[in-house]
Design a protein around this motif. Structure first.
Motif, PDB file in Angstrom:
ATOM      1  N   GLU A 109       0.826  -1.200   0.000  1.00 46.45           N
ATOM      2  CA  GLU A 109       0.000   0.000   0.000  1.00 46.45           C
ATOM      3  C   GLU A 109       0.859   1.248   0.000  1.00 46.45           C
ATOM      4  O   GLU A 109       1.940   1.265   0.571  1.00 46.45           O
ATOM      5  CB  GLU A 109      -0.836   0.014   1.289  1.00 46.45           C
ATOM      6  CG  GLU A 109      -2.305  -0.029   1.074  1.00 46.45           C
ATOM      7  CD  GLU A 109      -3.032  -0.002   2.391  1.00 46.45           C
ATOM      8  OE1 GLU A 109      -3.140   1.097   2.987  1.00 46.45           O
ATOM      9  OE2 GLU A 109      -3.463  -1.071   2.823  1.00 46.45           O
ATOM     10  N   GLU A 111      -0.870   8.480   3.118  1.00 41.77           N
ATOM     11  CA  GLU A 111      -2.313   8.615   2.989  1.00 41.77           C
ATOM     12  C   GLU A 111      -2.696   9.992   3.503  1.00 41.77           C
ATOM     13  O   GLU A 111      -1.971  10.582   4.304  1.00 41.77           O
ATOM     14  CB  GLU A 111      -3.023   7.551   3.823  1.00 41.77           C
ATOM     15  CG  GLU A 111      -2.731   6.137   3.391  1.00 41.77           C
ATOM     16  CD  GLU A 111      -3.355   5.117   4.330  1.00 41.77           C
ATOM     17  OE1 GLU A 111      -4.514   5.342   4.759  1.00 41.77           O
ATOM     18  OE2 GLU A 111      -2.693   4.127   4.632  1.00 41.77           O
ATOM     19  N   LYS A 148      -6.040  12.653   4.920  1.00 40.74           N
ATOM     20  CA  LYS A 148      -7.361  12.663   5.551  1.00 40.74           C
ATOM     21  C   LYS A 148      -7.716  14.110   5.892  1.00 40.74           C
ATOM     22  O   LYS A 148      -6.848  14.895   6.271  1.00 40.74           O
ATOM     23  CB  LYS A 148      -7.285  11.816   6.828  1.00 40.74           C
ATOM     24  CG  LYS A 148      -8.478  11.903   7.740  1.00 40.74           C
ATOM     25  CD  LYS A 148      -8.227  11.101   9.013  1.00 40.74           C
ATOM     26  CE  LYS A 148      -9.278  11.387  10.047  1.00 40.74           C
ATOM     27  NZ  LYS A 148      -9.045  10.655  11.286  1.00 40.74           N
ATOM     28  N   LYS A 195      -1.518  14.081   6.743  1.00 44.77           N
ATOM     29  CA  LYS A 195      -0.966  12.941   6.033  1.00 44.77           C
ATOM     30  C   LYS A 195      -0.192  12.057   6.999  1.00 44.77           C
ATOM     31  O   LYS A 195       0.176  12.473   8.097  1.00 44.77           O
ATOM     32  CB  LYS A 195      -0.022  13.393   4.913  1.00 44.77           C
ATOM     33  CG  LYS A 195       1.239  14.064   5.441  1.00 44.77           C
ATOM     34  CD  LYS A 195       2.216  14.382   4.336  1.00 44.77           C
ATOM     35  CE  LYS A 195       3.502  14.943   4.964  1.00 44.77           C
ATOM     36  NZ  LYS A 195       4.573  15.030   4.004  1.00 44.77           N
TER      37      LYS A 195
END
Length: 139
Positions: A17, A21, A23, A37
């Motif tokens: 992955e 990421e 949000k 992040k």
């Protein structure tokens, strides 16, 4: 325990992955959400090192200690994409000279705590940022 076949390709970065990421975190006073992040452990280690100070005891021994407030500020700034606390316009507007000072000046105490909590949880720490500081002190 059953053994599974080990294949190094299962751990190559192109087969896992994405490491970063993002949000959104809504803070009511602001018209747009903040965007946070994830960071890598290498980045986290660098933050802890920047927040570590050397202290000399009365008997001359030197020990290191993590400055919890500094670490929390650095972690929040490193993990926040929007707003960019390093933006010169934002810093000028809030009358600050650093990203950490900008974050601490523009956010109320509870808002900063909320953002810090979101950052730590999003980065996989299921503990309070103060617990992380205590862990950093012992490592």
């Amino acid at each position: 325990m059953t053994e599974t076949a080990y294949n190094v390709s299962d751990f190559l970065k192109e087969n896992v992955e994405a490491t970063v990421e993002q949000k959104e975190v809504k803070i009511d006073r602001f018209p747009k959400p903040f965007v946070i992040k994830t960071i890598t452990e290498a980045e986290n280690t660098a933050l802890r090192q920047r927040a570590t100070v050397k202290l000399r005891s009365k008997n001359g021994q030197v020990r290191t200690e993590t400055d919890g407030d500094k670490y929390a500020g650095l972690l929040v700034v490193a993990s926040t994409v929007v707003p960019n606390f390093s933006d010169a316009v934002l810093q000028e507007n809030y009358g600050t000279g650093s990203a950490v000072d900008t974050a601490r000046t523009m956010l109320r105490a509870g808002e900063f705590a909320t953002l810090a909590k979101e950052v730590t949880e999003f980065n996989g720490f299921n503990e309070d940022v103060n617990d992380l500081v205590e862990d950093a002190k012992t490592n």
